[in-house]
Design a protein around this motif. Structure first.
Motif, PDB file in Angstrom:
ATOM      1  N   GLY A 106       0.792  -1.224   0.000  1.00 38.43           N
ATOM      2  CA  GLY A 106       0.000   0.000   0.000  1.00 38.43           C
ATOM      3  C   GLY A 106       0.825   1.274   0.000  1.00 38.43           C
ATOM      4  N   ASN A 107       2.133   1.184   0.135  1.00 37.46           N
ATOM      5  CA  ASN A 107       2.988   2.368   0.252  1.00 37.46           C
ATOM      6  C   ASN A 107       4.084   2.359  -0.803  1.00 37.46           C
ATOM      7  N   ALA A 108       3.707   2.539  -2.040  1.00 41.15           N
ATOM      8  CA  ALA A 108       4.668   2.484  -3.140  1.00 41.15           C
ATOM      9  C   ALA A 108       5.720   3.586  -3.045  1.00 41.15           C
ATOM     10  N   ASP A 109       5.379   4.736  -2.477  1.00 45.43           N
ATOM     11  CA  ASP A 109       6.337   5.828  -2.383  1.00 45.43           C
ATOM     12  C   ASP A 109       7.407   5.579  -1.316  1.00 45.43           C
ATOM     13  N   LEU A 110       7.178   4.647  -0.397  1.00 39.79           N
ATOM     14  CA  LEU A 110       8.154   4.331   0.648  1.00 39.79           C
ATOM     15  C   LEU A 110       9.107   3.197   0.271  1.00 39.79           C
ATOM     16  N   ILE A 111       8.855   2.557  -0.847  1.00 36.77           N
ATOM     17  CA  ILE A 111       9.657   1.390  -1.233  1.00 36.77           C
ATOM     18  C   ILE A 111      11.154   1.705  -1.323  1.00 36.77           C
ATOM     19  N   PRO A 112      11.583   2.825  -1.917  1.00 35.04           N
ATOM     20  CA  PRO A 112      13.038   3.084  -1.956  1.00 35.04           C
ATOM     21  C   PRO A 112      13.655   3.211  -0.562  1.00 35.04           C
ATOM     22  N   TYR A 113      12.948   3.829   0.375  1.00 35.82           N
ATOM     23  CA  TYR A 113      13.471   3.995   1.734  1.00 35.82           C
ATOM     24  C   TYR A 113      13.506   2.666   2.488  1.00 35.82           C
ATOM     25  N   VAL A 114      12.494   1.859   2.282  1.00 34.33           N
ATOM     26  CA  VAL A 114      12.449   0.547   2.927  1.00 34.33           C
ATOM     27  C   VAL A 114      13.576  -0.335   2.388  1.00 34.33           C
ATOM     28  N   LEU A 115      13.767  -0.291   1.077  1.00 37.06           N
ATOM     29  CA  LEU A 115      14.846  -1.086   0.479  1.00 37.06           C
ATOM     30  C   LEU A 115      16.217  -0.589   0.939  1.00 37.06           C
ATOM     31  N   LEU A 116      16.387   0.714   1.075  1.00 43.73           N
ATOM     32  CA  LEU A 116      17.656   1.266   1.561  1.00 43.73           C
ATOM     33  C   LEU A 116      17.933   0.799   2.993  1.00 43.73           C
ATOM     34  N   ALA A 117      16.931   0.851   3.844  1.00 42.83           N
ATOM     35  CA  ALA A 117      17.087   0.382   5.225  1.00 42.83           C
ATOM     36  C   ALA A 117      17.383  -1.119   5.257  1.00 42.83           C
ATOM     37  N   PHE A 118      16.667  -1.856   4.411  1.00 40.91           N
ATOM     38  CA  PHE A 118      16.851  -3.297   4.320  1.00 40.91           C
ATOM     39  C   PHE A 118      18.281  -3.626   3.878  1.00 40.91           C
ATOM     40  N   MET A 119      18.746  -2.982   2.821  1.00 39.52           N
ATOM     41  CA  MET A 119      20.086  -3.239   2.299  1.00 39.52           C
ATOM     42  C   MET A 119      21.164  -2.823   3.297  1.00 39.52           C
ATOM     43  N   THR A 120      20.978  -1.689   3.959  1.00 41.20           N
ATOM     44  CA  THR A 120      21.959  -1.218   4.935  1.00 41.20           C
ATOM     45  C   THR A 120      22.105  -2.217   6.073  1.00 41.20           C
ATOM     46  N   LYS A 121      20.984  -2.704   6.560  1.00 42.60           N
ATOM     47  CA  LYS A 121      21.011  -3.672   7.659  1.00 42.60           C
ATOM     48  C   LYS A 121      21.794  -4.918   7.268  1.00 42.60           C
ATOM     49  N   TYR A 122      21.567  -5.420   6.081  1.00 42.45           N
ATOM     50  CA  TYR A 122      22.224  -6.659   5.677  1.00 42.45           C
ATOM     51  C   TYR A 122      23.652  -6.458   5.231  1.00 42.45           C
ATOM     52  N   ILE A 123      23.995  -5.289   4.779  1.00 43.62           N
ATOM     53  CA  ILE A 123      25.406  -5.000   4.503  1.00 43.62           C
ATOM     54  C   ILE A 123      26.180  -4.997   5.822  1.00 43.62           C
ATOM     55  N   VAL A 124      25.607  -4.413   6.862  1.00 46.55           N
ATOM     56  CA  VAL A 124      26.245  -4.423   8.184  1.00 46.55           C
ATOM     57  C   VAL A 124      26.366  -5.861   8.692  1.00 46.55           C
ATOM     58  N   TRP A 125      25.313  -6.669   8.543  1.00 44.92           N
ATOM     59  CA  TRP A 125      25.361  -8.079   8.943  1.00 44.92           C
ATOM     60  C   TRP A 125      26.500  -8.802   8.235  1.00 44.92           C
ATOM     61  N   ILE A 126      26.596  -8.624   6.931  1.00 45.43           N
ATOM     62  CA  ILE A 126      27.622  -9.316   6.144  1.00 45.43           C
ATOM     63  C   ILE A 126      29.014  -8.870   6.572  1.00 45.43           C
ATOM     64  N   ILE A 127      29.192  -7.580   6.842  1.00 46.35           N
ATOM     65  CA  ILE A 127      30.490  -7.089   7.309  1.00 46.35           C
ATOM     66  C   ILE A 127      30.844  -7.724   8.654  1.00 46.35           C
ATOM     67  N   LEU A 128      29.891  -7.784   9.579  1.00 44.60           N
ATOM     68  CA  LEU A 128      30.150  -8.381  10.895  1.00 44.60           C
ATOM     69  C   LEU A 128      30.478  -9.871  10.790  1.00 44.60           C
ATOM     70  N   ILE A 129      29.753 -10.582   9.959  1.00 39.89           N
ATOM     71  CA  ILE A 129      30.019 -12.013   9.775  1.00 39.89           C
ATOM     72  C   ILE A 129      31.413 -12.220   9.185  1.00 39.89           C
TER      73      ILE A 129
END
Length: 174
Positions: A106-129
């Motif tokens: 329902g929130n198509a305008d928020l998709i870029p921000y959600v994806l940015l947050a999602f990608m940032t979180k997993y980039i940090v996870w991958i760096i820590l691992i």
């Protein structure tokens, strides 16, 4: 006083025999040469054979990795933590993907921000691992403790009594 003398490095066939004879044994210690010859062998198997065969062989050397950590005086949980981090990463990844899919409808305008947050979180996870895996690699490369530790006698070093500690009759002083 004792000093420790290293035994010669294991060759490939000696390392393979030592690893196969203790394939399911997690107690005790494993020398660096034993571990790295088998690690090379398993890597070659992973490249040449199917991924399923490679996975089975990888699972078979978990006890060897634990014994190698024991040889440096560390618990096998150092290796277990890498599995825990990996499985947490997978669980969080699927949960977050599910949440992104549900919330993005329902929130198509928020998709870029959600994806940015999602990608940032997993980039940090991958760096820590990966940082943890580098620490684990360093621990696997450290030389054996020469003296006995809580995991057993050293497979690499033998203790020799210092000849200077003997009296005129050949008896050890002290």
């Amino acid at each position: 006083m004792k000093h420790f003398v290293p035994l010669p490095q294991l060759g490939f066939s000696e390392a393979l025999n030592a690893a196969v004879s203790k394939i399911f044994q997690t107690n005790g210690r494993a020398r660096r040469s034993e571990y790295w010859w088998i690690r090379l062998f398993v890597t070659i198997i992973n490249i040449v054979l199917t991924p399923l065969t490679g996975l089975i062989v990888e699972l078979a050397i978990i006890p060897l990795t634990i014994r190698r950590l024991h040889d440096t005086g560390r618990s096998g949980w150092w290796y277990g933590c890498s599995f825990i981090l990996f499985f947490l990463f997978i669980i969080f990844l699927f949960v977050d993907l599910f949440m992104v899919i549900i919330n993005a409808k329902g929130n198509a305008d928020l998709i870029p921000y959600v994806l940015l947050a999602f990608m940032t979180k997993y980039i940090v996870w991958i760096i820590l691992i990966n940082i943890y895996n580098v620490v684990l690699l360093i621990l696997l490369c450290i030389d054996s403790e020469p003296e006995a530790n809580k995991y057993g006698e050293s497979p690499k070093y033998i203790a020799i009594e210092d000849p200077e500690e003997r009296d005129s009759h050949g008896c050890v002083n002290g």
